[in-house]
Design an enzyme around this catalytic site. Structure first.
Site, PDB file in Angstrom:
ATOM      1  N   GLU A  51      44.554  22.656  20.455  1.00 34.96           N
ATOM      2  CA  GLU A  51      44.061  21.623  19.554  1.00 34.96           C
ATOM      3  C   GLU A  51      44.903  20.356  19.752  1.00 34.96           C
ATOM      4  O   GLU A  51      44.508  19.473  20.481  1.00 34.96           O
ATOM      5  CB  GLU A  51      44.088  22.116  18.101  1.00 34.96           C
ATOM      6  CG  GLU A  51      43.236  21.246  17.213  1.00 34.96           C
ATOM      7  CD  GLU A  51      42.687  21.965  15.987  1.00 34.96           C
ATOM      8  OE1 GLU A  51      42.980  23.136  15.774  1.00 34.96           O
ATOM      9  OE2 GLU A  51      41.949  21.292  15.224  1.00 34.96           O
ATOM     10  N   ASP A 111      45.559  14.690   8.305  1.00 37.11           N
ATOM     11  CA  ASP A 111      46.968  15.035   8.426  1.00 37.11           C
ATOM     12  C   ASP A 111      47.803  13.760   8.545  1.00 37.11           C
ATOM     13  O   ASP A 111      48.859  13.623   7.931  1.00 37.11           O
ATOM     14  CB  ASP A 111      47.216  15.922   9.657  1.00 37.11           C
ATOM     15  CG  ASP A 111      46.256  17.104   9.740  1.00 37.11           C
ATOM     16  OD1 ASP A 111      45.050  16.916   9.471  1.00 37.11           O
ATOM     17  OD2 ASP A 111      46.697  18.207  10.084  1.00 37.11           O
ATOM     18  N   TRP A 120      40.078  12.146   5.346  1.00 36.00           N
ATOM     19  CA  TRP A 120      40.341  12.116   6.795  1.00 36.00           C
ATOM     20  C   TRP A 120      40.026  10.715   7.323  1.00 36.00           C
ATOM     21  O   TRP A 120      40.934   9.938   7.624  1.00 36.00           O
ATOM     22  CB  TRP A 120      39.539  13.211   7.509  1.00 36.00           C
ATOM     23  CG  TRP A 120      40.276  14.514   7.604  1.00 36.00           C
ATOM     24  CD1 TRP A 120      40.852  15.042   8.734  1.00 36.00           C
ATOM     25  CD2 TRP A 120      40.555  15.462   6.557  1.00 36.00           C
ATOM     26  NE1 TRP A 120      41.476  16.239   8.441  1.00 36.00           N
ATOM     27  CE2 TRP A 120      41.309  16.517   7.119  1.00 36.00           C
ATOM     28  CE3 TRP A 120      40.266  15.510   5.210  1.00 36.00           C
ATOM     29  CZ2 TRP A 120      41.753  17.604   6.374  1.00 36.00           C
ATOM     30  CZ3 TRP A 120      40.712  16.605   4.451  1.00 36.00           C
ATOM     31  CH2 TRP A 120      41.440  17.630   5.030  1.00 36.00           C
ATOM     32  N   GLU A 129      51.341  25.657   8.666  1.00 37.27           N
ATOM     33  CA  GLU A 129      50.021  25.102   8.373  1.00 37.27           C
ATOM     34  C   GLU A 129      49.482  25.596   7.035  1.00 37.27           C
ATOM     35  O   GLU A 129      48.834  24.868   6.300  1.00 37.27           O
ATOM     36  CB  GLU A 129      49.049  25.489   9.502  1.00 37.27           C
ATOM     37  CG  GLU A 129      47.639  24.978   9.309  1.00 37.27           C
ATOM     38  CD  GLU A 129      46.777  25.177  10.540  1.00 37.27           C
ATOM     39  OE1 GLU A 129      47.134  26.010  11.393  1.00 37.27           O
ATOM     40  OE2 GLU A 129      45.732  24.496  10.659  1.00 37.27           O
TER      41      GLU A 129
HETATM   42  C1  BGC Z   1      43.550  21.048  11.955  1.00 39.36           C
HETATM   43  C2  BGC Z   1      43.879  20.392  10.650  1.00 39.36           C
HETATM   44  C3  BGC Z   1      42.763  19.452  10.394  1.00 39.36           C
HETATM   45  C4  BGC Z   1      41.604  20.326  10.124  1.00 39.36           C
HETATM   46  C5  BGC Z   1      40.386  19.668   9.615  1.00 39.36           C
HETATM   47  C6  BGC Z   1      42.342  21.874  11.758  1.00 39.36           C
HETATM   48  O1  BGC Z   1      41.966  22.568  12.848  1.00 39.36           O
HETATM   49  O2  BGC Z   1      44.612  21.755  12.464  1.00 39.36           O
HETATM   50  O3  BGC Z   1      45.125  20.089  10.383  1.00 39.36           O
HETATM   51  O4  BGC Z   1      42.990  18.468   9.476  1.00 39.36           O
HETATM   52  O5  BGC Z   1      41.291  21.134  11.229  1.00 39.36           O
HETATM   53  O6  BGC Z   1      39.993  20.353   8.569  1.00 39.36           O
END
Ligand code: BGC
Length: 900
Positions: free
Chosen positions: A489, A496, A549, A757
């Site tokens: 990822e 974030d 976001w 996380e």
């Molecule tokens: C990420 C998160 C991100 C999220 C979205 C994840 O896969 O690691 O931190 O904000 O997806 O919901």
């Protein structure tokens, strides 16, 4: 006149006639920066901004006026010509100063100097000359783009390519400057030596719209006569797999231009073109997620020397010029920052060694070994171990995160990968039968931003939590702010980013890092109904506009401005962020933001991802209000009063709709979870008459959880700050100090060295969370560190005077702490707060306020009569406000005490 008086008189005259040393003034302008950079070799703006800070040992120093002058240097000949002079400007501004009438031209070299005056009219004298240089500034990029013409199949780790040419340096060379760009990752070499220690060049823009370029002064690498220049080209974010897609292209490309200026000012250009050659080299596999393989037997030290190389060189493909915009890099690049030695090495099975570096970190390992020719060595990376001591790999998902080295068999060999990185605490090493502690050293790699914040207190677990948050930032500030550094990822998730942004700007000097990333965020914007900013920047095809976001497009520029005081970030981002407000407004005729559901209060404990209350519509409307309010403030700052008024009217409409839709008369808010309340209170959505009732409801939701948090990504960063705003700091301490699930110290108690996380990424009962999405280095919940700076130590910026021109020192002792101290090197210099509570219940506070700033210092309590300064009863004017004693101070060091 006696002989003696004559002598005295003569020496007095001599002293008076001697040039006055700069140190005569009690203050001086230091740390000169142009666009936030020290002596930049490359800026592309037509309106550069200049900054400095003031150094002085005296108290209450402030700048009354400045004068800034600019001259142009002629490269090669050394001549200089005055261009612009502000004259004396009555202003205390020393951040982001512009010079009216000055317009740099492309490829210019400029000098600038500043002098400042204090309130007594004393001058600092002129500073030393500082330089800056301009780039192509929208003029066409002259060099051709080269590739191998060999596409890489999807999901196949590609072989890195080496490009080279030879050239003759002109006689009388004065300077050589290399301009460089790529779609992919490039490492430039000249005459067998790397040009720079910078890594992951030129960075990661939204390649569809933008390419970054850089410049290096390579004068010392170019020699008279024949020279060779080489470029190692990796795939990086451009063409190695990102998530599950092949994002931008199937084969990377590179373009470079070396400009050699002689002492008469004549320029000779060596640019990438068809006369260059390319060859495969020893990097047989390179991929961000999968790792790198280096077959040292294929290396040729002469590959970038003018003679003696023996690879099979081929003619490159010349590609069409880019349609994307070329932008000078603004952020410092990624560099190797520090080294970490293993704390233990265990032989798991014969020949299989597991190294523990004692810290979950990001980068790679340097391998040092003696081996037979052709010996294959493999390094696999992991953040955690399984109970049997083997690597926990499930949370890497598809990322192989493996480095391989094939030895030459000659002497001692050392190797580090170049075009990949790993998130790891553990490495499994195979292929080195006699492996020892010395075989591997971890190299920590991240964007090279200076550390500006430190914090410490009397609670060891809080200190570890703080360190974990800083390590979380180091691990995820690799070119863009990423969510995680280990699995398949590692993307610029915008939620974030906005959650952590304030903390990030207090830990590291990250203004230019965000300014650069915000270009990718702007590039992602689409005006369609389900559009807006992307949830991931650079955009790689995720959804757009998710509440919390996509809102990063407003929140991040505002926060950068608040912490740095530079309005450039607002100017750059305002047009797009206003489009975001308008787009939301067009979909919310009734003030409620109805839109497709999204992540919501992501990863709140006890709920599947994306399913936690409150309802998405409430969250989206709350963020709609917040971003509209910020957009109104930003419009005001930029002098766009009509737009500001329009945004304010919209805000009133949203607030009224929010009140009607979600807030009951008894203060209950829809969803009835902690996040419902902290969003509503923190974003100022609660009418004054209901505030107390809402605070009581928030309290209840916390009591019901046994004084534990129940928040996810969006509620968590606001929980403790909102409790403090509501006068409930003691409750915030209680929650923060919980050692049981769910809470910050739960992971710390369980050995975390970074932020997890999930609140339950690992538990003693269940072990690893079974979901593959389970990073052990996700900075989002580390946002609590800003509460440590701002509330525990009490150092907080003031939006009425951004960039810490005025700030607050309002420490809030609690939670049984006996001391706390923090330092933040603000744009004006170091601000410090250090408090202790002695055995007699005296609260002692040491404060530093940097020159050219002022602060409101507030101490807990109301016993003004017991206030002492420097050991004596204080004579200062004080104000008692909400249980605190406030004093206004200018720059300097102060020591207060008060009875609690
Ligand atoms: C990420 C998160 C991100 C999220 C979205 C994840 O896969 O690691 O931190 O904000 O997806 O919901």
């Amino acid at each position: 006149m006696t002989h003696r008086t004559l002598l005295l008189f003569a020496s007095a005259v001599l002293v008076a006639l001697a040039p006055r040393p700069l140190s005569a003034a009690t203050f001086r302008a230091v740390d000169p920066q142009c666009e936030g950079l020290t002596s930049p070799l490359l800026i592309d703006t037509t309106t550069p901004r200049f900054s400095w800070r003031i150094e002085s040992d005296e108290k209450e120093i402030s700048q009354a006026a400045y004068q800034l002058r600019i001259s142009e240097d002629s490269v090669g000949t050394g001549s200089s010509r005055p261009l612009a002079d502000t004259g004396r400007v009555e202003s205390s501004q020393c951040i982001g100063v512009q010079v009216p009438g000055f317009e740099p031209h492309p490829k210019g070299k400029y000098r600038w100097e500043v002098q400042i005056w204090d309130r007594q009219g004393q001058s600092s004298g002129w500073s030393a000359a500082n330089v800056f240089e301009t780039g192509f500034m929208q003029t066409p990029w002259p060099a051709q783009w080269l590739s191998t013409g060999r596409p890489v199949a999807k999901d196949t780790p590609a072989r890195a390519r080496y490009f080279r040419t030879v050239f003759a340096a002109p006689d009388g060379m004065a300077r050589a400057k290399l301009f460089l760009t790529a779609q992919g990752l490039v490492e430039p070499w000249i005459n067998g030596r790397p040009v720079t220690e910078d890594r992951f060049l030129p960075g990661w823009p939204d390649y569809r719209k933008r390419a970054y370029y850089l410049a290096y002064d390579v004068t010392s690498l170019v020699k008279p006569g024949q020279n060779a220049i080489g470029l190692i080209l990796g795939d990086g974010w451009y063409s190695s797999t990102l998530l599950l897609q092949h994002q931008y292209g199937t084969s990377p490309r590179v373009s470079a231009q070396l400009e050699i200026t002689d002492t008469n000012g004549k320029v000779t250009v060596v640019a990438t073109d068809q006369s260059w050659k390319w060859a495969d080299g020893p990097i047989t596999e390179n991929s961000i997620y999968q790792g790198e393989t280096y077959d040292a037997r294929l290396a040729d030290p002469a590959w970038c020397r003018s003679e003696g190389n023996h690879w099979n060189w081929q003619t490159p493909q010349v590609d069409a010029a880019l349609s994307a915009e070329l932008t000078a890099r603004l952020s410092p690049p990624v560099r190797r920052i520090q080294e970490v030695k293993p704390v233990s090495v265990k032989e798991l099975r014969p020949g299989v060694f597991v190294y523990d570096f004692g810290q979950n970190l990001v980068g790679w390992a340097r391998l040092k070994l003696r081996a037979r020719a052709g010996q294959e060595v493999q390094l696999r990376h992991a953040e955690m171990l399984e109970p049997d001591g083997s690597l926990h790999l499930a949370n890497l998902r598809h990322a192989k995160a493996t480095a391989r080295y094939v030895a030459t068999g000659k002497d001692e060999e050392t190797w580090e990968p170049r075009f990949t990185y790993f998130g790891f605490r553990y490495i499994e090493l195979t292929g080195v039968p006699n492996a020892s502690q010395e075989t591997l050293t971890a190299v920590v790699v991240h964007t090279d931003l200076p550390r500006i914040g430190t914090f410490e207190c009397s609670h060891p677990l809080l200190n570890q939590l703080y360190r974990n948050a800083v390590w979380g930032q180091k691990g995820n500030f690799l070119e863009v702010p990423t969510d995680c550094p280990q699995r398949d990822e590692r993307l610029g998730w915008t939620g974030d980013a906005q959650i952590f942004c304030n903390t990030a700007l207090l830990n590291l000097r990250a203004g230019n890092f965000y300014r650069q990333w915000l270009a990718a965020l702007r590039d992602s914007f689409v005006d369609t109904p389900e559009g807006g900013y992307s949830d991931v920047a650079p955009d790689i095809g995720f959804r757009h506009g998710s509440a919390g976001w996509g809102d990063a497009g407003v929140i991040v520029p505002y926060t950068v401005w608040l912490q740095t005081g530079d309005t450039a970030v607002l100017e750059e981002n305002f047009p797009t962020l206003q489009r975001w407000i308008d787009l939301q407004a067009s979909q919310a005729p009734d003030g409620i933001r109805h839109s497709q559901e999204s992540y919501g209060d992501w990863l709140a404990p006890g709920f599947p991802p994306g399913k936690a209350p409150p309802a998405y519509e409430l969250i989206a409307t709350a963020y709609f209000a917040r971003t509209t309010e910020l957009a109104a403030q930003i419009a005001d700052i930029l002098g766009k009063s009509e737009i500001a008024a329009k945004n304010r009217a919209l805000l009133q409409k949203i607030k009224a709709a929010y009140r009607r839709a979600y807030i009951a008369d008894d203060g209950k808010i829809a969803g009835d979870v902690q996040t419902s309340y902290v969003l509503s209170l923190g974003f100022d959505l609660v009418p004054a008459e209901l505030r107390d009732a809402v605070i009581q409801q928030l309290r209840r939701t916390i009591t019901e959880k046994n004084d534990h948090l129940a928040t996810g990504f969006l509620g968590t960063p606001m929980l403790a700050p909102v409790l403090t705003q509501c006068g409930l700091t003691d409750l915030a301490y209680k929650i923060v100090e919980q050692e049981t699930y769910p809470g910050w110290l739960f992971s710390v108690k369980n050995g975390a060295t970074t932020i997890w996380e999930r609140w339950d990424s690992w538990t003693p009962e269940r072990g690893f969370n079974p979901d593959g999405m389970n990073s052990f280095n996700h900075y989002a919940f580390g946002s609590i560190a800003s509460w440590f700076y701002e509330t525990i130590a009490g150092l907080r910026a003031d939006a009425r005077a951004p960039g810490w021109k005025h700030f607050f020192v309002a420490p809030h002792p609690g939670g049984g702490l006996t001391y706390a101290k923090a330092e933040i090197v603000t744009p004006h210099g170091a601000a410090r707060s250090h408090w202790t509570i002695d055995k007699k219940g005296q609260f002692q506070l040491h404060v530093s306020i940097p020159p050219n700033t002022t602060a409101t210092v507030s101490l807990p309590g109301e016993k003004v009569k017991t206030l002492r300064e420097g050991g004596k009863a204080s004579k200062r004017k004080t104000v008692v406000n909400a249980g605190r004693i406030e004093v206004e101070l200018g720059s300097g060091e102060y020591a207060f005490s008060v009875a609690l």
